[in-house]
Write a protein that holds these residues in place. Structure first.
Motif, PDB file in Angstrom:
ATOM      1  N   PRO A 157       1.021   8.296   4.862  1.00 35.89           N
ATOM      2  CA  PRO A 157       0.879   9.628   4.627  1.00 35.89           C
ATOM      3  C   PRO A 157      -0.601  10.009   4.803  1.00 35.89           C
ATOM      4  O   PRO A 157      -1.570   9.344   4.582  1.00 35.89           O
ATOM      5  CB  PRO A 157       1.055  10.255   3.338  1.00 35.89           C
ATOM      6  N   GLU A 158      -1.072  11.406   5.417  1.00 29.94           N
ATOM      7  CA  GLU A 158      -2.516  12.005   5.289  1.00 29.94           C
ATOM      8  C   GLU A 158      -2.875  11.587   4.041  1.00 29.94           C
ATOM      9  O   GLU A 158      -2.900  11.949   3.027  1.00 29.94           O
ATOM     10  CB  GLU A 158      -2.563  13.283   5.770  1.00 29.94           C
ATOM     11  N   HIS A 159      -4.296  10.945   4.224  1.00 30.49           N
ATOM     12  CA  HIS A 159      -5.127  10.746   3.211  1.00 30.49           C
ATOM     13  C   HIS A 159      -6.665  10.505   3.746  1.00 30.49           C
ATOM     14  O   HIS A 159      -6.822  10.715   5.043  1.00 30.49           O
ATOM     15  CB  HIS A 159      -4.561   9.440   2.277  1.00 30.49           C
ATOM     16  N   ILE A 200       0.696  -1.187  -0.057  1.00 26.71           N
ATOM     17  CA  ILE A 200       0.062  -0.025  -0.035  1.00 26.71           C
ATOM     18  C   ILE A 200       0.831   1.247  -0.001  1.00 26.71           C
ATOM     19  O   ILE A 200       0.642   2.169  -0.888  1.00 26.71           O
ATOM     20  CB  ILE A 200      -1.034  -0.066   1.157  1.00 26.71           C
ATOM     21  N   TRP A 201       1.704   1.288   0.881  1.00 27.03           N
ATOM     22  CA  TRP A 201       2.810   2.404   0.736  1.00 27.03           C
ATOM     23  C   TRP A 201       4.387   1.581   0.967  1.00 27.03           C
ATOM     24  O   TRP A 201       4.346   0.559   1.633  1.00 27.03           O
ATOM     25  CB  TRP A 201       2.462   3.431   2.080  1.00 27.03           C
ATOM     26  N   ASP A 202       5.325   2.466   1.134  1.00 29.02           N
ATOM     27  CA  ASP A 202       6.615   1.936   1.395  1.00 29.02           C
ATOM     28  C   ASP A 202       6.615   1.580   2.812  1.00 29.02           C
ATOM     29  O   ASP A 202       6.524   2.249   3.976  1.00 29.02           O
ATOM     30  CB  ASP A 202       7.657   3.026   1.223  1.00 29.02           C
ATOM     31  N   GLY A 203       7.030   0.354   3.060  1.00 24.09           N
ATOM     32  CA  GLY A 203       6.959  -0.135   4.416  1.00 24.09           C
ATOM     33  C   GLY A 203       5.651  -0.830   4.973  1.00 24.09           C
ATOM     34  O   GLY A 203       5.562  -1.054   6.019  1.00 24.09           O
ATOM     35  N   VAL A 204       4.599  -0.608   4.225  1.00 22.99           N
ATOM     36  CA  VAL A 204       3.244  -1.090   4.559  1.00 22.99           C
ATOM     37  C   VAL A 204       2.637  -1.820   3.766  1.00 22.99           C
ATOM     38  O   VAL A 204       2.530  -1.853   2.375  1.00 22.99           O
ATOM     39  CB  VAL A 204       2.375   0.277   4.601  1.00 22.99           C
ATOM     40  N   LEU A 205       2.361  -3.287   4.272  1.00 21.60           N
ATOM     41  CA  LEU A 205       1.677  -4.344   3.523  1.00 21.60           C
ATOM     42  C   LEU A 205       0.322  -4.516   4.136  1.00 21.60           C
ATOM     43  O   LEU A 205       0.489  -4.755   5.131  1.00 21.60           O
ATOM     44  CB  LEU A 205       2.627  -5.539   3.556  1.00 21.60           C
ATOM     45  N   ALA A 206      -0.497  -5.112   3.209  1.00 23.61           N
ATOM     46  CA  ALA A 206      -1.900  -5.297   3.856  1.00 23.61           C
ATOM     47  C   ALA A 206      -2.155  -6.780   3.130  1.00 23.61           C
ATOM     48  O   ALA A 206      -1.809  -7.183   2.057  1.00 23.61           O
ATOM     49  CB  ALA A 206      -2.833  -4.377   3.205  1.00 23.61           C
ATOM     50  N   ARG A 207      -2.745  -7.599   3.726  1.00 23.64           N
ATOM     51  CA  ARG A 207      -3.552  -8.762   3.207  1.00 23.64           C
ATOM     52  C   ARG A 207      -5.035  -8.450   3.459  1.00 23.64           C
ATOM     53  O   ARG A 207      -5.642  -8.269   4.535  1.00 23.64           O
ATOM     54  CB  ARG A 207      -3.029  -9.949   4.160  1.00 23.64           C
ATOM     55  N   ALA A 208      -5.645  -8.491   2.349  1.00 25.63           N
ATOM     56  CA  ALA A 208      -7.051  -7.962   2.276  1.00 25.63           C
ATOM     57  C   ALA A 208      -8.024  -9.572   2.190  1.00 25.63           C
ATOM     58  O   ALA A 208      -7.512 -10.189   1.415  1.00 25.63           O
ATOM     59  CB  ALA A 208      -7.403  -7.142   1.372  1.00 25.63           C
ATOM     60  N   VAL A 209      -9.104  -9.507   2.954  1.00 29.06           N
ATOM     61  CA  VAL A 209     -10.132 -10.294   2.802  1.00 29.06           C
ATOM     62  C   VAL A 209     -11.388  -9.497   2.195  1.00 29.06           C
ATOM     63  O   VAL A 209     -12.043  -8.699   3.263  1.00 29.06           O
ATOM     64  CB  VAL A 209     -10.435 -11.080   4.095  1.00 29.06           C
ATOM     65  N   GLN A 210     -11.868  -9.899   1.068  1.00 30.02           N
ATOM     66  CA  GLN A 210     -13.053  -8.973   0.579  1.00 30.02           C
ATOM     67  C   GLN A 210     -14.216  -9.652   0.887  1.00 30.02           C
ATOM     68  O   GLN A 210     -13.995 -10.825   0.341  1.00 30.02           O
ATOM     69  CB  GLN A 210     -12.657  -8.691  -0.765  1.00 30.02           C
TER      70      GLN A 210
END
Length: 123
Positions: free
Chosen positions: A45-47, A17-27
């Motif tokens: 970052p702000e979003h 998702i971002w540098d150093g940020v990984l997600a595992r998603a269950v939809q």
């Protein structure tokens, strides 16, 4: 072919998702659940997004700013981000893992090229 209603985190693709940020998603049909791993000192970052977001820190710490309110969160702390409210995160020195729930689904995450499954840092 039917899709199993069960999966192991280690079998899910990783989304950078971002540098150093990984997600595992269950939809689901109307919600997304994600296990998000933040490397030590990494930043989100702000979003803002139209999705409501609820979460809990399950490991480590992070400094979270939501709509101008800032707080350090540790394992067991929760957060609630209404739709379209700006927010940002800085992971603590040991990194963090969070469980996030989004409604409606995070359709925008389809733009991220999934990485290969790998063992999670939690549990």
């Amino acid at each position: 072919m039917s899709i199993s209603p069960f999966a192991s985190l280690s079998d899910l693709p990783t989304l950078p998702i971002w540098d150093g940020v990984l997600a595992r998603a269950v939809q689901g049909q109307q919600i997304t659940m994600a296990i998000v791993e933040l490397a030590p000192g990494s930043t989100v970052p702000e979003h803002r997004h139209p999705n409501e977001q609820l979460g809990v820190v399950v490991k480590g710490s992070m400094v979270f700013t939501i709509g101008g309110s800032r707080r350090e969160l540790v394992a067991g702390d929760t957060y609630n981000i209404p739709s379209n409210v700006p927010h940002d995160v800085v992971a603590g020195p040991d990194g963090a893992v969070a469980l996030d729930i989004f409604s409606p689904v995070r359709a925008d995450w389809a733009k991220f090229a999934p990485g290969p499954p790998r063992p999670p840092v939690w549990p």
